[in-house]
Structures are given as C-alpha cells and as structure tokens.
Design a protein around this motif. Structure first.
Motif, PDB file in Angstrom:
ATOM      1  N   VAL A  21       0.854  -1.197   0.000  1.00 55.21           N
ATOM      2  CA  VAL A  21       0.000   0.000   0.000  1.00 55.21           C
ATOM      3  C   VAL A  21       0.891   1.248   0.000  1.00 55.21           C
ATOM      4  O   VAL A  21       0.647   2.206  -0.745  1.00 55.21           O
ATOM      5  CB  VAL A  21      -0.953   0.005   1.214  1.00 55.21           C
ATOM      6  N   ALA A  22       1.957   1.234   0.808  1.00 52.42           N
ATOM      7  CA  ALA A  22       2.875   2.379   0.876  1.00 52.42           C
ATOM      8  C   ALA A  22       3.544   2.615  -0.479  1.00 52.42           C
ATOM      9  O   ALA A  22       3.630   3.746  -0.959  1.00 52.42           O
ATOM     10  CB  ALA A  22       3.920   2.144   1.958  1.00 52.42           C
ATOM     11  N   THR A  23       4.003   1.528  -1.100  1.00 46.51           N
ATOM     12  CA  THR A  23       4.671   1.648  -2.399  1.00 46.51           C
ATOM     13  C   THR A  23       3.708   2.201  -3.448  1.00 46.51           C
ATOM     14  O   THR A  23       4.051   3.089  -4.225  1.00 46.51           O
ATOM     15  CB  THR A  23       5.198   0.268  -2.858  1.00 46.51           C
ATOM     16  N   ASP A  24       2.490   1.671  -3.437  1.00 46.10           N
ATOM     17  CA  ASP A  24       1.475   2.104  -4.398  1.00 46.10           C
ATOM     18  C   ASP A  24       1.198   3.600  -4.262  1.00 46.10           C
ATOM     19  O   ASP A  24       1.171   4.341  -5.246  1.00 46.10           O
ATOM     20  CB  ASP A  24       0.196   1.280  -4.154  1.00 46.10           C
ATOM     21  N   LEU A  25       1.028   4.067  -3.012  1.00 40.92           N
ATOM     22  CA  LEU A  25       0.728   5.481  -2.782  1.00 40.92           C
ATOM     23  C   LEU A  25       1.924   6.358  -3.155  1.00 40.92           C
ATOM     24  O   LEU A  25       1.757   7.440  -3.710  1.00 40.92           O
ATOM     25  CB  LEU A  25       0.327   5.713  -1.321  1.00 40.92           C
ATOM     26  N   ALA A  26       3.135   5.885  -2.838  1.00 44.89           N
ATOM     27  CA  ALA A  26       4.332   6.669  -3.167  1.00 44.89           C
ATOM     28  C   ALA A  26       4.488   6.791  -4.682  1.00 44.89           C
ATOM     29  O   ALA A  26       4.872   7.840  -5.194  1.00 44.89           O
ATOM     30  CB  ALA A  26       5.567   6.022  -2.544  1.00 44.89           C
ATOM     31  N   GLU A  27       4.176   5.699  -5.397  1.00 47.45           N
ATOM     32  CA  GLU A  27       4.268   5.749  -6.863  1.00 47.45           C
ATOM     33  C   GLU A  27       3.253   6.733  -7.433  1.00 47.45           C
ATOM     34  O   GLU A  27       3.547   7.486  -8.357  1.00 47.45           O
ATOM     35  CB  GLU A  27       4.037   4.352  -7.461  1.00 47.45           C
ATOM     36  N   ARG A  28       2.047   6.715  -6.852  1.00 45.78           N
ATOM     37  CA  ARG A  28       1.029   7.660  -7.342  1.00 45.78           C
ATOM     38  C   ARG A  28       1.412   9.090  -6.985  1.00 45.78           C
ATOM     39  O   ARG A  28       1.149  10.022  -7.748  1.00 45.78           O
ATOM     40  CB  ARG A  28      -0.338   7.314  -6.768  1.00 45.78           C
ATOM     41  N   ALA A  29       2.040   9.287  -5.818  1.00 42.78           N
ATOM     42  CA  ALA A  29       2.461  10.633  -5.412  1.00 42.78           C
ATOM     43  C   ALA A  29       3.443  11.211  -6.423  1.00 42.78           C
ATOM     44  O   ALA A  29       3.440  12.410  -6.689  1.00 42.78           O
ATOM     45  CB  ALA A  29       3.085  10.595  -4.024  1.00 42.78           C
ATOM     46  N   ALA A  30       4.273  10.326  -6.996  1.00 43.71           N
ATOM     47  CA  ALA A  30       5.307  10.786  -7.926  1.00 43.71           C
ATOM     48  C   ALA A  30       4.707  11.242  -9.259  1.00 43.71           C
ATOM     49  O   ALA A  30       5.362  11.930 -10.033  1.00 43.71           O
ATOM     50  CB  ALA A  30       6.327   9.675  -8.160  1.00 43.71           C
ATOM     51  N   THR A  31       3.454  10.853  -9.526  1.00 43.98           N
ATOM     52  CA  THR A  31       2.854  11.200 -10.821  1.00 43.98           C
ATOM     53  C   THR A  31       2.021  12.473 -10.750  1.00 43.98           C
ATOM     54  O   THR A  31       1.525  12.929 -11.765  1.00 43.98           O
ATOM     55  CB  THR A  31       1.937  10.061 -11.325  1.00 43.98           C
ATOM     56  N   VAL A  32       1.833  13.023  -9.543  1.00 40.93           N
ATOM     57  CA  VAL A  32       0.997  14.221  -9.428  1.00 40.93           C
ATOM     58  C   VAL A  32       1.790  15.333  -8.737  1.00 40.93           C
ATOM     59  O   VAL A  32       2.923  15.125  -8.306  1.00 40.93           O
ATOM     60  CB  VAL A  32      -0.309  13.937  -8.644  1.00 40.93           C
ATOM     61  N   THR A  33       1.178  16.507  -8.633  1.00 45.35           N
ATOM     62  CA  THR A  33       1.850  17.637  -7.982  1.00 45.35           C
ATOM     63  C   THR A  33       0.899  18.265  -6.973  1.00 45.35           C
ATOM     64  O   THR A  33      -0.263  17.889  -6.882  1.00 45.35           O
ATOM     65  CB  THR A  33       2.241  18.716  -9.013  1.00 45.35           C
ATOM     66  N   GLY A  34       1.403  19.226  -6.226  1.00 43.51           N
ATOM     67  CA  GLY A  34       0.573  20.042  -5.339  1.00 43.51           C
ATOM     68  C   GLY A  34      -0.002  19.279  -4.163  1.00 43.51           C
ATOM     69  O   GLY A  34       0.631  18.368  -3.622  1.00 43.51           O
ATOM     70  N   ALA A  35      -1.237  19.657  -3.790  1.00 35.87           N
ATOM     71  CA  ALA A  35      -1.871  19.100  -2.592  1.00 35.87           C
ATOM     72  C   ALA A  35      -2.022  17.586  -2.707  1.00 35.87           C
ATOM     73  O   ALA A  35      -1.821  16.860  -1.732  1.00 35.87           O
ATOM     74  CB  ALA A  35      -3.234  19.753  -2.375  1.00 35.87           C
ATOM     75  N   ALA A  36      -2.366  17.098  -3.897  1.00 37.45           N
ATOM     76  CA  ALA A  36      -2.561  15.657  -4.071  1.00 37.45           C
ATOM     77  C   ALA A  36      -1.268  14.901  -3.778  1.00 37.45           C
ATOM     78  O   ALA A  36      -1.273  13.862  -3.111  1.00 37.45           O
ATOM     79  CB  ALA A  36      -3.048  15.359  -5.481  1.00 37.45           C
ATOM     80  N   ALA A  37      -0.140  15.443  -4.248  1.00 37.47           N
ATOM     81  CA  ALA A  37       1.149  14.789  -4.011  1.00 37.47           C
ATOM     82  C   ALA A  37       1.483  14.777  -2.525  1.00 37.47           C
ATOM     83  O   ALA A  37       1.995  13.784  -1.998  1.00 37.47           O
ATOM     84  CB  ALA A  37       2.251  15.508  -4.802  1.00 37.47           C
ATOM     85  N   GLU A  38       1.158  15.880  -1.843  1.00 37.28           N
ATOM     86  CA  GLU A  38       1.454  15.957  -0.410  1.00 37.28           C
ATOM     87  C   GLU A  38       0.612  14.964   0.386  1.00 37.28           C
ATOM     88  O   GLU A  38       1.105  14.298   1.295  1.00 37.28           O
ATOM     89  CB  GLU A  38       1.209  17.388   0.091  1.00 37.28           C
ATOM     90  N   VAL A  39      -0.686  14.865   0.034  1.00 35.05           N
ATOM     91  CA  VAL A  39      -1.574  13.932   0.734  1.00 35.05           C
ATOM     92  C   VAL A  39      -1.095  12.498   0.514  1.00 35.05           C
ATOM     93  O   VAL A  39      -0.990  11.701   1.458  1.00 35.05           O
ATOM     94  CB  VAL A  39      -3.031  14.094   0.246  1.00 35.05           C
ATOM     95  N   LEU A  40      -0.771  12.177  -0.738  1.00 34.13           N
ATOM     96  CA  LEU A  40      -0.344  10.811  -1.060  1.00 34.13           C
ATOM     97  C   LEU A  40       0.983  10.471  -0.377  1.00 34.13           C
ATOM     98  O   LEU A  40       1.157   9.361   0.140  1.00 34.13           O
ATOM     99  CB  LEU A  40      -0.222  10.650  -2.576  1.00 34.13           C
ATOM    100  N   SER A  41       1.928  11.414  -0.370  1.00 36.12           N
ATOM    101  CA  SER A  41       3.231  11.161   0.260  1.00 36.12           C
ATOM    102  C   SER A  41       3.080  10.925   1.756  1.00 36.12           C
ATOM    103  O   SER A  41       3.696  10.018   2.318  1.00 36.12           O
ATOM    104  CB  SER A  41       4.182  12.340   0.029  1.00 36.12           C
ATOM    105  N   ALA A  42       2.260  11.764   2.395  1.00 40.31           N
ATOM    106  CA  ALA A  42       2.068  11.624   3.842  1.00 40.31           C
ATOM    107  C   ALA A  42       1.397  10.289   4.156  1.00 40.31           C
ATOM    108  O   ALA A  42       1.769   9.599   5.114  1.00 40.31           O
ATOM    109  CB  ALA A  42       1.234  12.787   4.381  1.00 40.31           C
ATOM    110  N   ASN A  43       0.419   9.894   3.342  1.00 39.26           N
ATOM    111  CA  ASN A  43      -0.256   8.630   3.575  1.00 39.26           C
ATOM    112  C   ASN A  43       0.666   7.444   3.293  1.00 39.26           C
ATOM    113  O   ASN A  43       0.602   6.424   3.984  1.00 39.26           O
ATOM    114  CB  ASN A  43      -1.536   8.540   2.742  1.00 39.26           C
TER     115      ASN A  43
END
Lengths: 339, 51
Positions: free
Chosen positions: A50-72
């Motif tokens: 789950v952590a890897t999946d969220l980190a990979e998705r964080a790398a594909t977006v920017t801004g608030a979405a990236a911050e939420v995904l990285s923190a999660n």
C-alpha cells in the motif's frame, strides 16, 4: 436515465468507473500456530505494498494531491504500525483484524487528541481499508486509476478522495448520496465539473458504461446515443463560448460592495477558539466602522486580518486603495481618504 | 511527559502536541546533534506560514 440533483454547469459524457467500497470484515478467526508466521509476513507485505502504491502515485501528481499521497505513504510504511499489527497476529488474530486493530489503536489516540488531530482519522481509515483489501485480494477502495478520462461513480466521495481527484482525468461526478451543499457538490463547483449527486440508482452503474451527466437537468443518461452525445457536446461548446465572453471585474447592481469578511483569521495563531464574547466584540468593531456607510461613498472591505489581531488591511472597493489600519484606531473607523 | 518514536508519523501525531506546547527532541548515534538541531529549528518556526 438516473435522476438526481444537478450541480455545477454544463454537461459531460464518458465511461463510468466505480469507487470500490471499503472491505467488510468477516468474523474474527483465531490462527493455528502454523499459520502465524505466514500471516504476519502477509500483513507486513500488505502495508508495504500500500505504501509503495501510494508513493508511486504521489510521484505522478503535484501540489496538494502529491502531499496527501506522500504523507499517507509514509504512514502506511510506519514501522510502529507494522510491528503492532504483526504482534496481534502473533497473538493469534487473523491478518485483517490485526490490521484493523493496529490502525484502531492509533485512530483512538487521534480521536482522543481531538480537533485537527481527530480530522486525520479519515486518512487512517483509508489506509486501513487499503491494507485489508490488499491482504484479502479485494478491489482497492478509493479512486480508480483507469488510465483514461472517466466519470467517478461513488456512494459518496470522501474528503480524501476529493483531494486526490485529477481534474485532467475526471469528466463529471456521480454519487448516490449527497445534496447541494455536500463535499462532492462543493468540489464539483470548484473544479467546474458537472455533477449528479443524490442519484439513488447510481449503485447499479457498471464500470465502463457510458454516462451523460447533465448538470442543468439533474440527469445522468446511461448508454446515450452517439447523436445525443454529439448534441450535448455542441451545447457545452456554446455554453463555454458564452462563459468565455464574460470578463472584466464583477460588480453589484448598485455599485457598492463589501469584500469577504475573513472571520477565520480570528482562529489563527492560537490554541483555543475565540470566545463568543471576543468574536462579538471583534465583529462589532468592524461593523461599527461601516455605520452609515452602506448608502454612499466607496465601500470598504476587510481584505486581510492580521493573525495577531492587532491590525487589519482595508481595501477600498471603489478605488482599490489598500492600507493597514491599526486596531487602536478601530473606534474612528477607516481613514476617510476615499470615502 | 509522553514520548513517541520520531520515525513513526502516526505515533508523533498521537502525541497531540498543540500550539505553544514544549517538545523535547532526542536522538543518538552519528549526526544526532545536527539532526536534533535541524528538527528543533523546523519546529520553532511557524510551519503554516507562507514561505
């Protein structure tokens, strides 16, 4: 044809993609001792994936979405969480309940801390659901990633979902629940997406089925004909053209206006909420400055309120002059320079 | 005083540290002093302020 409450403007058509519901746990099961090592490893792997999946998705977006995904992602990768879940498995608890138990302990502590901390439980609940779904091999809850523009269909959108919506991928929103002031509706307006909320029958929409969401009519047409899609697209093109012609500063019919009254500034820079008496006093000071000013002259708007509550910035709605105004001068009202 | 491992984000959150409360940071090992000083500087500034 589904009927609901239309939100936003215009229309859009595209393939539906459902948000999978959170996994439902079956009754707890006591593990046989031979199962324990494998189950503990599976629980750790589920959290890691789950952590890897969220980190990979964080790398594909920017801004608030990236911050939420990285923190999660960071939370899902948390060693304390994995250790606690594994410890519960060693006690004989099955993996799904061990994960739920471990998240539950952190959840309870956040709820007890209250306020801003308690609001973070939605993130923990989302991670718990994702980890359990991964462990049990169920569809991943939350926003789908179909890889093409789509219309999310959900019972309702969670705040975490709405933070992660990619406006470039989402064509319209459809929810079974919600109303004109629900989270989904506010988001739809902010992103200028047409939405159908409170569509009770939306639960029956299958993935990939084409829907045409018409905000003005409050309808969601299923399997629209190509002609209907083309006609709707032409209406949308004309609507946008009209909207594009409206420009320049906004004004009220009588030429007067007061800007946004930013009451939230009263809450910044402090641990406790201001008392009713304090708020009443602060509002009264502002409104007193407007006494007798509603009918003529340039209206003044409080455009910024110093976080320490010792100054305001006033902006004249008539000539856009701004100046700081010390609180000590509150009784004398705003400067008369352009009234 | 309550404590939590700093490497665990949810554990740190569950401390429920509020505005104005004091935090004690501790670390050991190589570079511990620099790490603690950097963290302390981070906590000491207004994290919500516009950069």
């Amino acid at each position: 044809m589904l009927t609901g409450i239309g939100i936003g403007a215009g229309n859009a058509a595209g393939p539906a993609a459902r948000l999978a519901p959170a996994p439902v746990l079956s009754a707890p099961r006591t593990l046989a001792s031979a199962e324990v090592p494998g189950e503990a490893a599976a629980v750790r792997a589920a959290l890691r994936e789950v952590a890897t999946d969220l980190a990979e998705r964080a790398a594909t977006v920017t801004g608030a979405a990236a911050e939420v995904l990285s923190a999660n992602a960071m939370t899902a990768a948390d060693p304390a969480l994995a250790d606690r879940a594994a410890a519960l498995v060693l006690d004989g608890t099955d993996g799904a309940h061990a994960l739920t138990g471990a998240f539950g302990e952190f959840r309870a502590a956040l709820v007890a801390a209250g306020g801003y901390f308690a609001e973070r439980v939605a993130d923990l609940d989302d991670l718990r659901d994702r980890s359990v779904a991964r462990l049990l091999g169920l569809p991943m809850p939350g926003l789908p990633v179909p890889g093409h523009p789509y219309v999310p269909v959900a019972e309702d959108l969670a705040p975490a979902d709405t933070a992660l919506l990619d406006p470039g991928e989402v064509l319209a929103l459809v929810t079974e629940r919600g109303g004109p002031t629900s989270h989904t509706s506010i988001l739809a307006k902010a992103l200028r997406l047409p939405a159908g909320v409170g569509c009770a029958d939306a639960g029956a929409l299958a993935d990939g089925r084409t829907v045409l969401v018409d905000a003005a009519a409050g309808t969601v047409a299923t399997d629209p004909t190509p002609q209907a899609v083309t006609a709707a697209a032409e209406r949308e093109r004309l609507r946008r053209e009209r909207a594009g012609r409206a420009h320049g500063p906004g004004r009220t019919a009588d030429g007067e206006g007061v800007g946004l009254f930013r009451t939230e500034f009263l809450y910044l820079d402090r641990a406790e909420a201001p008392s009713v008496a304090e708020q009443t006093d602060a509002y009264r000071t502002v409104f007193a400055a407007f006494a007798g000013r509603w009918g003529g002259g340039h209206a003044h708007a409080v455009s910024a309120w110093g976080a320490t509550m010792t100054w305001w910035t006033w902006t004249c709605a008539g000539c856009a002059t701004s100046w700081p105004w010390p609180k000590s001068a509150a009784s004398s009202g705003p400067p008369a320079a352009c009234t | 005083m309550r404590g939590s491992p700093a490497r665990s984000l949810p554990s740190v959150l569950t401390l429920g540290a509020k505005h104005g409360e004091s935090l004690v940071l501790a670390a050991e090992g190589e570079g511990a002093r620099a790490a603690v000083e950097e963290l302390a500087a981070l906590v000491a500034r207004d994290l919500d302020a516009q950069e």
